[in-house]
Design a protein around this motif. Structure first.
Motif, PDB file in Angstrom:
ATOM      1  N   MET A 199       0.843  -1.175   0.000  1.00 44.66           N
ATOM      2  CA  MET A 199       0.000   0.000   0.000  1.00 44.66           C
ATOM      3  C   MET A 199       0.891   1.242   0.000  1.00 44.66           C
ATOM      4  N   PRO A 200       0.745   2.104  -0.979  1.00 47.18           N
ATOM      5  CA  PRO A 200       1.578   3.307  -1.015  1.00 47.18           C
ATOM      6  C   PRO A 200       1.187   4.287   0.087  1.00 47.18           C
ATOM      7  N   LEU A 201       2.155   5.052   0.519  1.00 53.62           N
ATOM      8  CA  LEU A 201       1.908   6.056   1.554  1.00 53.62           C
ATOM      9  C   LEU A 201       1.220   7.267   0.945  1.00 53.62           C
ATOM     10  N   SER A 202       0.346   7.886   1.720  1.00 52.77           N
ATOM     11  CA  SER A 202      -0.331   9.093   1.264  1.00 52.77           C
ATOM     12  C   SER A 202       0.578  10.299   1.486  1.00 52.77           C
ATOM     13  N   ASN A 203       0.177  11.422   0.926  1.00 48.61           N
ATOM     14  CA  ASN A 203       0.955  12.651   1.068  1.00 48.61           C
ATOM     15  C   ASN A 203       1.141  13.053   2.535  1.00 48.61           C
ATOM     16  N   PRO A 204       0.092  13.033   3.373  1.00 48.74           N
ATOM     17  CA  PRO A 204       0.310  13.379   4.782  1.00 48.74           C
ATOM     18  C   PRO A 204       1.277  12.428   5.482  1.00 48.74           C
ATOM     19  N   GLU A 205       1.213  11.152   5.161  1.00 44.54           N
ATOM     20  CA  GLU A 205       2.113  10.183   5.784  1.00 44.54           C
ATOM     21  C   GLU A 205       3.556  10.435   5.375  1.00 44.54           C
ATOM     22  N   LEU A 206       3.769  10.806   4.123  1.00 40.63           N
ATOM     23  CA  LEU A 206       5.128  11.121   3.675  1.00 40.63           C
ATOM     24  C   LEU A 206       5.661  12.365   4.380  1.00 40.63           C
ATOM     25  N   TRP A 207       4.814  13.384   4.556  1.00 38.72           N
ATOM     26  CA  TRP A 207       5.243  14.585   5.272  1.00 38.72           C
ATOM     27  C   TRP A 207       5.530  14.274   6.742  1.00 38.72           C
ATOM     28  N   ALA A 208       4.696  13.438   7.351  1.00 39.64           N
ATOM     29  CA  ALA A 208       4.921  13.054   8.747  1.00 39.64           C
ATOM     30  C   ALA A 208       6.252  12.326   8.889  1.00 39.64           C
ATOM     31  N   ALA A 209       6.555  11.432   7.952  1.00 39.09           N
ATOM     32  CA  ALA A 209       7.823  10.689   7.991  1.00 39.09           C
ATOM     33  C   ALA A 209       9.011  11.611   7.763  1.00 39.09           C
ATOM     34  N   ALA A 210       8.901  12.509   6.799  1.00 40.12           N
ATOM     35  CA  ALA A 210      10.007  13.429   6.509  1.00 40.12           C
ATOM     36  C   ALA A 210      10.292  14.335   7.704  1.00 40.12           C
ATOM     37  N   LEU A 211       9.252  14.836   8.328  1.00 42.98           N
ATOM     38  CA  LEU A 211       9.433  15.685   9.507  1.00 42.98           C
ATOM     39  C   LEU A 211       9.994  14.890  10.678  1.00 42.98           C
ATOM     40  N   ALA A 212       9.575  13.639  10.808  1.00 39.02           N
ATOM     41  CA  ALA A 212      10.033  12.801  11.918  1.00 39.02           C
ATOM     42  C   ALA A 212      11.527  12.521  11.853  1.00 39.02           C
ATOM     43  N   VAL A 213      12.113  12.525  10.676  1.00 41.56           N
ATOM     44  CA  VAL A 213      13.551  12.278  10.545  1.00 41.56           C
ATOM     45  C   VAL A 213      14.360  13.389  11.208  1.00 41.56           C
ATOM     46  N   VAL A 214      13.889  14.624  11.120  1.00 39.41           N
ATOM     47  CA  VAL A 214      14.641  15.751  11.670  1.00 39.41           C
ATOM     48  C   VAL A 214      14.178  16.170  13.066  1.00 39.41           C
ATOM     49  N   LEU A 215      13.181  15.504  13.618  1.00 41.37           N
ATOM     50  CA  LEU A 215      12.681  15.883  14.946  1.00 41.37           C
ATOM     51  C   LEU A 215      13.557  15.474  16.126  1.00 41.37           C
ATOM     52  N   PRO A 216      14.342  14.387  16.084  1.00 40.11           N
ATOM     53  CA  PRO A 216      15.142  14.054  17.272  1.00 40.11           C
ATOM     54  C   PRO A 216      16.063  15.172  17.782  1.00 40.11           C
ATOM     55  N   PRO A 217      16.751  15.943  16.924  1.00 44.14           N
ATOM     56  CA  PRO A 217      17.531  17.055  17.484  1.00 44.14           C
ATOM     57  C   PRO A 217      16.652  18.135  18.107  1.00 44.14           C
ATOM     58  N   VAL A 218      15.470  18.338  17.572  1.00 45.21           N
ATOM     59  CA  VAL A 218      14.536  19.312  18.155  1.00 45.21           C
ATOM     60  C   VAL A 218      14.063  18.820  19.518  1.00 45.21           C
ATOM     61  N   ILE A 219      13.770  17.537  19.616  1.00 44.50           N
ATOM     62  CA  ILE A 219      13.378  16.947  20.897  1.00 44.50           C
ATOM     63  C   ILE A 219      14.521  17.060  21.900  1.00 44.50           C
ATOM     64  N   ALA A 220      15.749  16.891  21.430  1.00 42.82           N
ATOM     65  CA  ALA A 220      16.922  16.963  22.311  1.00 42.82           C
ATOM     66  C   ALA A 220      17.100  18.354  22.905  1.00 42.82           C
ATOM     67  N   VAL A 221      16.608  19.387  22.231  1.00 36.24           N
ATOM     68  CA  VAL A 221      16.697  20.747  22.782  1.00 36.24           C
ATOM     69  C   VAL A 221      15.887  20.847  24.063  1.00 36.24           C
ATOM     70  N   VAL A 222      14.747  20.184  24.115  1.00 32.00           N
ATOM     71  CA  VAL A 222      13.874  20.246  25.292  1.00 32.00           C
ATOM     72  C   VAL A 222      14.274  19.206  26.331  1.00 32.00           C
ATOM     73  N   ASN A 223      14.645  17.994  25.894  1.00 35.17           N
ATOM     74  CA  ASN A 223      15.033  16.934  26.830  1.00 35.17           C
ATOM     75  C   ASN A 223      16.186  17.376  27.714  1.00 35.17           C
ATOM     76  N   GLN A 224      16.165  16.892  28.938  1.00 31.44           N
ATOM     77  CA  GLN A 224      17.219  17.194  29.888  1.00 31.44           C
ATOM     78  C   GLN A 224      17.931  15.888  30.257  1.00 31.44           C
ATOM     79  N   PRO A 225      19.262  15.909  30.415  1.00 36.23           N
ATOM     80  CA  PRO A 225      19.981  14.682  30.756  1.00 36.23           C
ATOM     81  C   PRO A 225      19.512  14.049  32.066  1.00 36.23           C
ATOM     82  N   ARG A 226      18.993  14.826  32.979  1.00 37.84           N
ATOM     83  CA  ARG A 226      18.568  14.293  34.282  1.00 37.84           C
ATOM     84  C   ARG A 226      17.200  13.619  34.231  1.00 37.84           C
ATOM     85  N   TRP A 227      16.468  13.771  33.119  1.00 39.86           N
ATOM     86  CA  TRP A 227      15.158  13.131  32.987  1.00 39.86           C
ATOM     87  C   TRP A 227      15.316  11.631  32.864  1.00 39.86           C
TER      88      TRP A 227
END
Length: 107
Positions: free
Chosen positions: A1-29
């Motif tokens: 089943m091919p991915l829809s346009n929203p699913e492709l955008w969600a996947a593309a954005l998800a690739v670059v989100l870990p560094p953004v998440i790391a800005v908020v995450n704290q090492p003590r958490w």
């Protein structure tokens, strides 16, 4: 089943989100707190991409969120953490410093 346009955008954005998440995450958490925050970000990714692609209905929302969870987790563990980028961002943006070191047993 091919991915829809929203699913492709969600996947593309998800690739670059870990560094953004790391800005908020704290090492003590704890691991569960960091995982919960990642799930909240993945939900926002899925909801946002479904909404902005005019596909805000059940199947698309769920598939975008699940795809974001999988892609964020996979890219974090295979790219961002081994390269040291995400942990470095966490340390650099920490408000309370790194967790206290455990003193040696004989001290």
């Amino acid at each position: 089943m091919p991915l829809s346009n929203p699913e492709l955008w969600a996947a593309a954005l998800a690739v670059v989100l870990p560094p953004v998440i790391a800005v908020v995450n704290q090492p003590r958490w704890s691991g569960p707190v960091k995982a919960l925050f990642m799930l909240v970000v993945a939900a926002a990714d899925g909801l946002g991409t479904a909404y902005f692609n005019d596909s805000f209905h059940g199947r698309t929302i769920v598939s975008c969120i699940l795809l974001a969870v999988i892609i964020i987790g996979a890219t974090y563990h295979t790219l961002w953490r081994p390269s040291g980028i995400a942990p470095g961002i966490e340390r650099a943006t920490s408000t309370g410093g790194t967790p206290a070191a455990v003193p040696p047993q004989g001290a």
